[in-house]
Design a protein around this motif. Structure first.
Motif, PDB file in Angstrom:
ATOM      1  N   ASP A  67      -6.047  -4.799 -38.147  1.00  0.00           N
ATOM      2  CA  ASP A  67      -4.731  -4.725 -38.766  1.00  0.00           C
ATOM      3  C   ASP A  67      -4.047  -6.082 -38.710  1.00  0.00           C
ATOM      4  O   ASP A  67      -4.438  -6.958 -37.944  1.00  0.00           O
ATOM      5  CB  ASP A  67      -3.869  -3.624 -38.138  1.00  0.00           C
ATOM      6  CG  ASP A  67      -3.667  -3.786 -36.648  1.00  0.00           C
ATOM      7  OD1 ASP A  67      -4.171  -4.753 -36.075  1.00  0.00           O
ATOM      8  OD2 ASP A  67      -2.981  -2.928 -36.061  1.00  0.00           O
ATOM      9  N   TYR A  68      -3.078  -6.253 -39.560  1.00  0.00           N
ATOM     10  CA  TYR A  68      -2.315  -7.502 -39.633  1.00  0.00           C
ATOM     11  C   TYR A  68      -0.926  -7.166 -40.154  1.00  0.00           C
ATOM     12  O   TYR A  68      -0.702  -6.088 -40.706  1.00  0.00           O
ATOM     13  CB  TYR A  68      -3.019  -8.529 -40.528  1.00  0.00           C
ATOM     14  CG  TYR A  68      -3.038  -8.160 -41.997  1.00  0.00           C
ATOM     15  CD1 TYR A  68      -2.077  -8.659 -42.872  1.00  0.00           C
ATOM     16  CD2 TYR A  68      -4.006  -7.300 -42.508  1.00  0.00           C
ATOM     17  CE1 TYR A  68      -2.088  -8.305 -44.214  1.00  0.00           C
ATOM     18  CE2 TYR A  68      -4.023  -6.947 -43.844  1.00  0.00           C
ATOM     19  CZ  TYR A  68      -3.059  -7.451 -44.692  1.00  0.00           C
ATOM     20  OH  TYR A  68      -3.058  -7.099 -46.014  1.00  0.00           O
ATOM     21  N   LEU A  94      -4.307 -13.660 -49.888  1.00  0.00           N
ATOM     22  CA  LEU A  94      -4.184 -14.923 -49.144  1.00  0.00           C
ATOM     23  C   LEU A  94      -3.356 -14.725 -47.887  1.00  0.00           C
ATOM     24  O   LEU A  94      -3.648 -15.315 -46.847  1.00  0.00           O
ATOM     25  CB  LEU A  94      -3.579 -16.017 -50.026  1.00  0.00           C
ATOM     26  CG  LEU A  94      -4.469 -16.520 -51.161  1.00  0.00           C
ATOM     27  CD1 LEU A  94      -3.730 -17.552 -52.002  1.00  0.00           C
ATOM     28  CD2 LEU A  94      -5.770 -17.090 -50.623  1.00  0.00           C
ATOM     29  N   GLN A  95      -2.336 -13.895 -47.972  1.00  0.00           N
ATOM     30  CA  GLN A  95      -1.510 -13.606 -46.801  1.00  0.00           C
ATOM     31  C   GLN A  95      -2.358 -12.894 -45.746  1.00  0.00           C
ATOM     32  O   GLN A  95      -2.276 -13.198 -44.561  1.00  0.00           O
ATOM     33  CB  GLN A  95      -0.299 -12.761 -47.204  1.00  0.00           C
ATOM     34  CG  GLN A  95       0.723 -12.591 -46.096  1.00  0.00           C
ATOM     35  CD  GLN A  95       0.640 -11.249 -45.396  1.00  0.00           C
ATOM     36  OE1 GLN A  95       0.422 -10.215 -46.001  1.00  0.00           O
ATOM     37  NE2 GLN A  95       0.824 -11.264 -44.094  1.00  0.00           N
ATOM     38  N   LEU A 101      -5.202 -12.999 -40.606  1.00  0.00           N
ATOM     39  CA  LEU A 101      -6.436 -12.708 -39.870  1.00  0.00           C
ATOM     40  C   LEU A 101      -7.114 -13.982 -39.353  1.00  0.00           C
ATOM     41  O   LEU A 101      -8.080 -13.901 -38.593  1.00  0.00           O
ATOM     42  CB  LEU A 101      -7.420 -11.940 -40.763  1.00  0.00           C
ATOM     43  CG  LEU A 101      -6.995 -10.530 -41.159  1.00  0.00           C
ATOM     44  CD1 LEU A 101      -7.844 -10.011 -42.306  1.00  0.00           C
ATOM     45  CD2 LEU A 101      -7.064  -9.587 -39.966  1.00  0.00           C
ATOM     46  N   GLY A 102      -6.628 -15.141 -39.789  1.00  0.00           N
ATOM     47  CA  GLY A 102      -7.246 -16.406 -39.389  1.00  0.00           C
ATOM     48  C   GLY A 102      -8.625 -16.589 -39.996  1.00  0.00           C
ATOM     49  O   GLY A 102      -9.514 -17.178 -39.392  1.00  0.00           O
ATOM     50  N   GLU A 103      -8.799 -16.085 -41.204  1.00  0.00           N
ATOM     51  CA  GLU A 103     -10.095 -16.121 -41.879  1.00  0.00           C
ATOM     52  C   GLU A 103     -10.050 -16.988 -43.133  1.00  0.00           C
ATOM     53  O   GLU A 103      -9.011 -17.140 -43.766  1.00  0.00           O
ATOM     54  CB  GLU A 103     -10.538 -14.701 -42.280  1.00  0.00           C
ATOM     55  CG  GLU A 103     -10.945 -13.831 -41.118  1.00  0.00           C
ATOM     56  CD  GLU A 103     -12.258 -14.244 -40.481  1.00  0.00           C
ATOM     57  OE1 GLU A 103     -13.076 -14.922 -41.138  1.00  0.00           O
ATOM     58  OE2 GLU A 103     -12.474 -13.879 -39.315  1.00  0.00           O
ATOM     59  N   ASP A 104     -11.209 -17.508 -43.504  1.00  0.00           N
ATOM     60  CA  ASP A 104     -11.376 -18.242 -44.750  1.00  0.00           C
ATOM     61  C   ASP A 104     -11.098 -17.273 -45.901  1.00  0.00           C
ATOM     62  O   ASP A 104     -11.673 -16.175 -45.930  1.00  0.00           O
ATOM     63  CB  ASP A 104     -12.819 -18.761 -44.818  1.00  0.00           C
ATOM     64  CG  ASP A 104     -13.136 -19.551 -46.066  1.00  0.00           C
ATOM     65  OD1 ASP A 104     -12.411 -19.433 -47.077  1.00  0.00           O
ATOM     66  OD2 ASP A 104     -14.136 -20.282 -46.033  1.00  0.00           O
ATOM     67  N   GLN A 112      -7.574  -3.970 -42.768  1.00  0.00           N
ATOM     68  CA  GLN A 112      -8.775  -4.517 -43.391  1.00  0.00           C
ATOM     69  C   GLN A 112     -10.028  -4.038 -42.672  1.00  0.00           C
ATOM     70  O   GLN A 112      -9.997  -3.785 -41.467  1.00  0.00           O
ATOM     71  CB  GLN A 112      -8.736  -6.054 -43.330  1.00  0.00           C
ATOM     72  CG  GLN A 112      -7.628  -6.692 -44.134  1.00  0.00           C
ATOM     73  CD  GLN A 112      -7.994  -6.846 -45.597  1.00  0.00           C
ATOM     74  OE1 GLN A 112      -9.124  -7.163 -45.945  1.00  0.00           O
ATOM     75  NE2 GLN A 112      -7.028  -6.625 -46.464  1.00  0.00           N
ATOM     76  N   LEU A 113     -11.112  -3.938 -43.419  1.00  0.00           N
ATOM     77  CA  LEU A 113     -12.427  -3.612 -42.873  1.00  0.00           C
ATOM     78  C   LEU A 113     -13.253  -4.889 -42.818  1.00  0.00           C
ATOM     79  O   LEU A 113     -13.255  -5.661 -43.782  1.00  0.00           O
ATOM     80  CB  LEU A 113     -13.161  -2.632 -43.790  1.00  0.00           C
ATOM     81  CG  LEU A 113     -12.510  -1.294 -44.036  1.00  0.00           C
ATOM     82  CD1 LEU A 113     -13.170  -0.606 -45.219  1.00  0.00           C
ATOM     83  CD2 LEU A 113     -12.611  -0.441 -42.798  1.00  0.00           C
TER      84      LEU A 113
END
Length: 157
Positions: A22-23, A34-35, A40-43, A136-137
């Motif tokens: 979750d975020y 993008l948010q 999530l600190g992901e590309d 998110q999954l």
């Protein structure tokens, strides 16, 4: 926030491994995908967005990196159609049973032809909406393709 959604249930029923993340969802974000990637600190190439479109008047689903735009021409070609256009948000919500910002390609009310961006299959893992805003999954992109019975094609502009 519920961690079980129709999307998680659909994947579990298929025996596909995933984790739920979750975020903090911000409805006013310029780009929800993008948010989510930032939170999530992901590309962004690993955080895939789900777009609902109409191909020759029939519903279809496109799954692509959150930092890219879908090419309607390429989407139509990938599914053998003539012309594609984005679906109106209210129609997408009614068709999928999910709210905009939380639309998942998994567990939609009605199965529709789906295309996943081919480049996403090269990622070691991807994040895809779990069917709820702020959820998110994380899963293997090839498992996502199999679960969706999706066509892999280059659909980004």
């Amino acid at each position: 926030m519920a961690k079980t959604t129709r999307a998680t249930q659909a994947l579990a029923k298929l025996g596909i491994g995933f984790t739920v993340h979750d975020y903090a969802y911000h409805a006013d974000a310029h780009s929800i995908g993008l948010q989510a990637a930032d939170a999530l600190g992901e590309d962004p190439a690993r955080v895939l967005k789900t777009l609902m479109a109409e191909l020759d008047g029939k519903p279809v689903c496109a799954v692509l990196p959150s930092d890219r735009e879908v090419s309607m021409k390429k989407l139509a070609a990938a599914l053998g159609g003539k012309s594609a256009a984005m679906m109106k948000p209210a129609d997408a919500e009614r068709l999928t049973g999910y709210h905009v910002g939380g639309i998942s390609p998994f567990g939609q009310k009605k199965h529709v032809p789906t295309v996943i961006e081919a480049a996403a299959l090269d990622q070691p893992y991807v994040f895809i909406n779990a069917g709820q805003r702020g959820l998110q999954l994380r899963l293997d992109p090839k498992d996502a393709q199999a679960a969706l019975q999706a066509t892999a094609a280059a659909i980004v502009a």
